[in-house]
Scaffold this active site. Structure first.
Site, PDB file in Angstrom:
ATOM      1  N   GLY A  31      -8.497   8.421  -3.060  1.00 29.20           N
ATOM      2  CA  GLY A  31      -7.454   7.431  -2.838  1.00 29.20           C
ATOM      3  C   GLY A  31      -7.809   6.417  -1.762  1.00 29.20           C
ATOM      4  O   GLY A  31      -8.960   5.998  -1.610  1.00 29.20           O
ATOM      5  N   ASP A  38      -6.974  20.003   7.694  1.00 31.57           N
ATOM      6  CA  ASP A  38      -5.628  19.974   7.135  1.00 31.57           C
ATOM      7  C   ASP A  38      -4.729  19.610   8.309  1.00 31.57           C
ATOM      8  O   ASP A  38      -4.650  20.373   9.283  1.00 31.57           O
ATOM      9  CB  ASP A  38      -5.273  21.358   6.569  1.00 31.57           C
ATOM     10  CG  ASP A  38      -3.863  21.404   5.983  1.00 31.57           C
ATOM     11  OD1 ASP A  38      -2.994  20.620   6.431  1.00 31.57           O
ATOM     12  OD2 ASP A  38      -3.626  22.226   5.094  1.00 31.57           O
ATOM     13  N   TYR A  44      10.680  11.607   0.307  1.00 30.77           N
ATOM     14  CA  TYR A  44       9.436  10.947   0.753  1.00 30.77           C
ATOM     15  C   TYR A  44       9.795   9.763   1.658  1.00 30.77           C
ATOM     16  O   TYR A  44       9.183   9.577   2.718  1.00 30.77           O
ATOM     17  CB  TYR A  44       8.638  10.473  -0.464  1.00 30.77           C
ATOM     18  CG  TYR A  44       7.433   9.602  -0.149  1.00 30.77           C
ATOM     19  CD1 TYR A  44       6.294  10.141   0.444  1.00 30.77           C
ATOM     20  CD2 TYR A  44       7.423   8.241  -0.467  1.00 30.77           C
ATOM     21  CE1 TYR A  44       5.179   9.340   0.718  1.00 30.77           C
ATOM     22  CE2 TYR A  44       6.320   7.433  -0.198  1.00 30.77           C
ATOM     23  CZ  TYR A  44       5.196   7.984   0.394  1.00 30.77           C
ATOM     24  OH  TYR A  44       4.106   7.195   0.662  1.00 30.77           O
ATOM     25  N   LYS A  67       8.640   8.977   5.497  1.00 29.52           N
ATOM     26  CA  LYS A  67       7.895   7.776   5.890  1.00 29.52           C
ATOM     27  C   LYS A  67       8.680   6.965   6.927  1.00 29.52           C
ATOM     28  O   LYS A  67       8.084   6.281   7.763  1.00 29.52           O
ATOM     29  CB  LYS A  67       7.556   6.930   4.656  1.00 29.52           C
ATOM     30  CG  LYS A  67       6.413   7.528   3.837  1.00 29.52           C
ATOM     31  CD  LYS A  67       5.112   7.476   4.641  1.00 29.52           C
ATOM     32  CE  LYS A  67       3.879   7.862   3.907  1.00 29.52           C
ATOM     33  NZ  LYS A  67       2.664   7.917   4.739  1.00 29.52           N
ATOM     34  N   THR A 116      -3.617   4.840  -6.792  1.00 29.32           N
ATOM     35  CA  THR A 116      -4.325   6.085  -6.445  1.00 29.32           C
ATOM     36  C   THR A 116      -3.701   7.243  -7.231  1.00 29.32           C
ATOM     37  O   THR A 116      -2.725   7.051  -7.957  1.00 29.32           O
ATOM     38  CB  THR A 116      -4.181   6.394  -4.939  1.00 29.32           C
ATOM     39  OG1 THR A 116      -2.776   6.631  -4.676  1.00 29.32           O
ATOM     40  CG2 THR A 116      -4.681   5.255  -4.072  1.00 29.32           C
TER      41      THR A 116
HETATM   42  N1  LIG Z   1      -0.210   5.352  -3.323  1.00 31.24           N
HETATM   43  C1  LIG Z   1       0.794   4.576  -2.892  1.00 31.24           C
HETATM   44  O1  LIG Z   1       1.487   3.896  -3.668  1.00 31.24           O
HETATM   45  C2  LIG Z   1       1.071   4.469  -1.418  1.00 31.24           C
HETATM   46  C3  LIG Z   1       1.869   3.405  -0.968  1.00 31.24           C
HETATM   47  C4  LIG Z   1       2.118   3.265   0.393  1.00 31.24           C
HETATM   48  C5  LIG Z   1       1.600   4.180   1.277  1.00 31.24           C
HETATM   49  N2  LIG Z   1       0.845   5.232   0.803  1.00 31.24           N
HETATM   50  C6  LIG Z   1       0.319   6.169   1.789  1.00 31.24           C
HETATM   51  O2  LIG Z   1      -1.087   6.020   1.774  1.00 31.24           O
HETATM   52  C7  LIG Z   1      -1.693   7.236   2.217  1.00 31.24           C
HETATM   53  C8  LIG Z   1      -2.803   7.625   1.255  1.00 31.24           C
HETATM   54  O3  LIG Z   1      -2.204   7.883   0.000  1.00 31.24           O
HETATM   55  P1  LIG Z   1      -2.998   7.782  -1.384  1.00 31.24           P
HETATM   56  O4  LIG Z   1      -2.265   6.827  -2.216  1.00 31.24           O
HETATM   57  O5  LIG Z   1      -4.433   7.601  -1.145  1.00 31.24           O
HETATM   58  O6  LIG Z   1      -2.672   9.238  -1.946  1.00 31.24           O
HETATM   59  P2  LIG Z   1      -3.594  10.325  -2.692  1.00 31.24           P
HETATM   60  O7  LIG Z   1      -4.508   9.646  -3.615  1.00 31.24           O
HETATM   61  O8  LIG Z   1      -2.634  11.326  -3.199  1.00 31.24           O
HETATM   62  O9  LIG Z   1      -4.457  10.932  -1.484  1.00 31.24           O
HETATM   63  C9  LIG Z   1      -3.808  11.624  -0.452  1.00 31.24           C
HETATM   64  C10 LIG Z   1      -4.860  12.128   0.503  1.00 31.24           C
HETATM   65  O10 LIG Z   1      -4.189  12.821   1.569  1.00 31.24           O
HETATM   66  C11 LIG Z   1      -4.780  14.115   1.669  1.00 31.24           C
HETATM   67  N3  LIG Z   1      -3.843  15.089   2.210  1.00 31.24           N
HETATM   68  C12 LIG Z   1      -2.643  15.465   1.718  1.00 31.24           C
HETATM   69  N4  LIG Z   1      -2.093  16.406   2.502  1.00 31.24           N
HETATM   70  C13 LIG Z   1      -2.981  16.628   3.509  1.00 31.24           C
HETATM   71  C14 LIG Z   1      -3.002  17.472   4.629  1.00 31.24           C
HETATM   72  N5  LIG Z   1      -1.989  18.336   4.896  1.00 31.24           N
HETATM   73  N6  LIG Z   1      -4.050  17.434   5.474  1.00 31.24           N
HETATM   74  C15 LIG Z   1      -5.084  16.586   5.242  1.00 31.24           C
HETATM   75  N7  LIG Z   1      -5.151  15.780   4.169  1.00 31.24           N
HETATM   76  C16 LIG Z   1      -4.088  15.799   3.323  1.00 31.24           C
HETATM   77  C17 LIG Z   1      -5.205  14.464   0.260  1.00 31.24           C
HETATM   78  O11 LIG Z   1      -6.112  15.542   0.298  1.00 31.24           O
HETATM   79  P3  LIG Z   1      -6.288  16.583  -0.949  1.00 31.24           P
HETATM   80  O12 LIG Z   1      -7.258  15.922  -1.897  1.00 31.24           O
HETATM   81  O13 LIG Z   1      -6.810  17.817  -0.311  1.00 31.24           O
HETATM   82  O14 LIG Z   1      -4.919  16.753  -1.553  1.00 31.24           O
HETATM   83  C18 LIG Z   1      -5.815  13.133  -0.156  1.00 31.24           C
HETATM   84  O15 LIG Z   1      -7.092  12.992   0.408  1.00 31.24           O
HETATM   85  C19 LIG Z   1      -0.556   8.246   2.310  1.00 31.24           C
HETATM   86  O16 LIG Z   1      -0.146   8.366   3.652  1.00 31.24           O
HETATM   87  C20 LIG Z   1       0.545   7.623   1.480  1.00 31.24           C
HETATM   88  O17 LIG Z   1       1.827   8.064   1.889  1.00 31.24           O
HETATM   89  C21 LIG Z   1       0.551   5.376  -0.521  1.00 31.24           C
END
Ligand SMILES: NC(=O)c1ccc[n+]([C@@H]2O[C@H](COP(=O)([O-])OP(=O)(O)OC[C@H]3O[C@@H](n4cnc5c(N)ncnc54)[C@H](OP(=O)(O)O)[C@@H]3O)[C@@H](O)[C@H]2O)c1
Length: 244
Positions: A16, A54, A143, A147, A178
């Site tokens: 992601g 983690d 969620y 946030k 992602t």
């Molecule tokens: N996607 C969106 O639309 C969006 C929009 C705004 C903000 N965000 C924020 O952007 C950030 C990245 O999200 P993403 O879209 O890249 O999501 P993603 O593809 O689901 O990736 C999430 C990442 O966080 C890791 N993770 C989850 N729980 C964890 C923990 N307890 N300790 C360490 N690592 C952990 C996951 O590891 P594993 O592979 O081990 O699960 C993965 O590497 C997040 O904070 C999310 O809230 C996302």
């Protein structure tokens, strides 16, 4: 902050947005990059400095702060979204899990790395938030609450760490393409585009990074200029801590 002179740590770096951030930090010439993951084997071959992390595991957070003692750019990217409503969900399990990761996990990282950043000259602490830090979308009500809490902790950290020269940055974005949003058929921004804007904001010294058009539009629609209010709050904090 000059990225090419910084030593960075990115959490959730195996996929992601975290994966994009690591790649773009490398392209920007970042001096040293620690890439953290719950399963470091998933980080891939190009990673020189893998970290087992983690963020909900206190021992691993403490160990990461020791291993990454030279970090001056911390990017708290790791997060989860369960996409369940707040009251209509079957239980509070998802709400608790989101709070444990997005709020308490990020807080644990801020607490553990504040002294590391201080020793390394202040540096920058970046929390990846969301547009839903500002409002509640009831389909993913718990969620959004997590946030919002993470946004508030970002502001608290900014007040507390300003005197040590740490720039605390909040990143807001709408949907990113992602795994997190794989089930949603909506307009999304590529994680590379978001990562590029985050790095540009870090270089400029922004405290608030609006990483896509949705964040820019909603920021203007929902929030006014709270800079003067926060400046007054900063003074209140500084006056209460005369020795700092
Ligand atoms: N996607 C969106 O639309 C969006 C929009 C705004 C903000 N965000 C924020 O952007 C950030 C990245 O999200 P993403 O879209 O890249 O999501 P993603 O593809 O689901 O990736 C999430 C990442 O966080 C890791 N993770 C989850 N729980 C964890 C923990 N307890 N300790 C360490 N690592 C952990 C996951 O590891 P594993 O592979 O081990 O699960 C993965 O590497 C997040 O904070 C999310 O809230 C996302």
């Amino acid at each position: 902050m000059n990225i090419s002179e910084s030593t960075a740590l990115v959490t959730g770096a195996n996929r992601g947005l975290g994966l994009s951030l690591v790649r773009l930090l490398r392209e920007a010439g970042c001096k040293k990059i620690y890439a953290a993951a719950r399963q470091p084997a998933e980080l891939g071959a190009g990673v020189e400095y893998p970290v087992l992390l983690d963020i909900t595991n206190p021992e691993q957070v403490t160990a990461a702060a020791a291993q990454c003692h030279d970090v001056d750019l911390l990017i708290n990217n790791a997060g989860i979204a369960k996409f369940t409503p707040l009251l209509a969900a079957l239980s509070t399990d998802n709400a608790r899990a989101e709070m444990e990761t997005n709020y308490f996990g990020t807080m644990a990282m801020c607490r553990a790395f504040a002294p590391v950043l201080k020793r390394n000259g202040g540096g920058a602490l970046v929390n990846v938030l969301s547009v839903v830090s500002w409002f509640n979308a009831p389909m993913q009500g718990s969620y959004c609450a997590s946030k919002s809490a993470e946004w508030s902790l970002t502001k608290a950290a900014r007040f507390e760490l300003r005197s040590q020269g740490t720039r605390v940055i909040g990143v807001h974005a709408g949907y990113i393409d992602t795994d997190m949003t794989a089930a949603l058929t909506l307009a999304k921004t590529s994680p590379d585009d978001i990562a590029r804007r985050i790095l540009a904001g870090i270089e400029r010294g922004d405290e608030e990074i609006l990483a896509d058009e949705r964040a820019q539009a909603l920021r203007a629609e929902l929030l006014g200029d709270y800079g003067p209010f926060e400046a007054a709050m900063q003074q209140t904090w500084d006056r209460s801590r005369p020795s700092h």
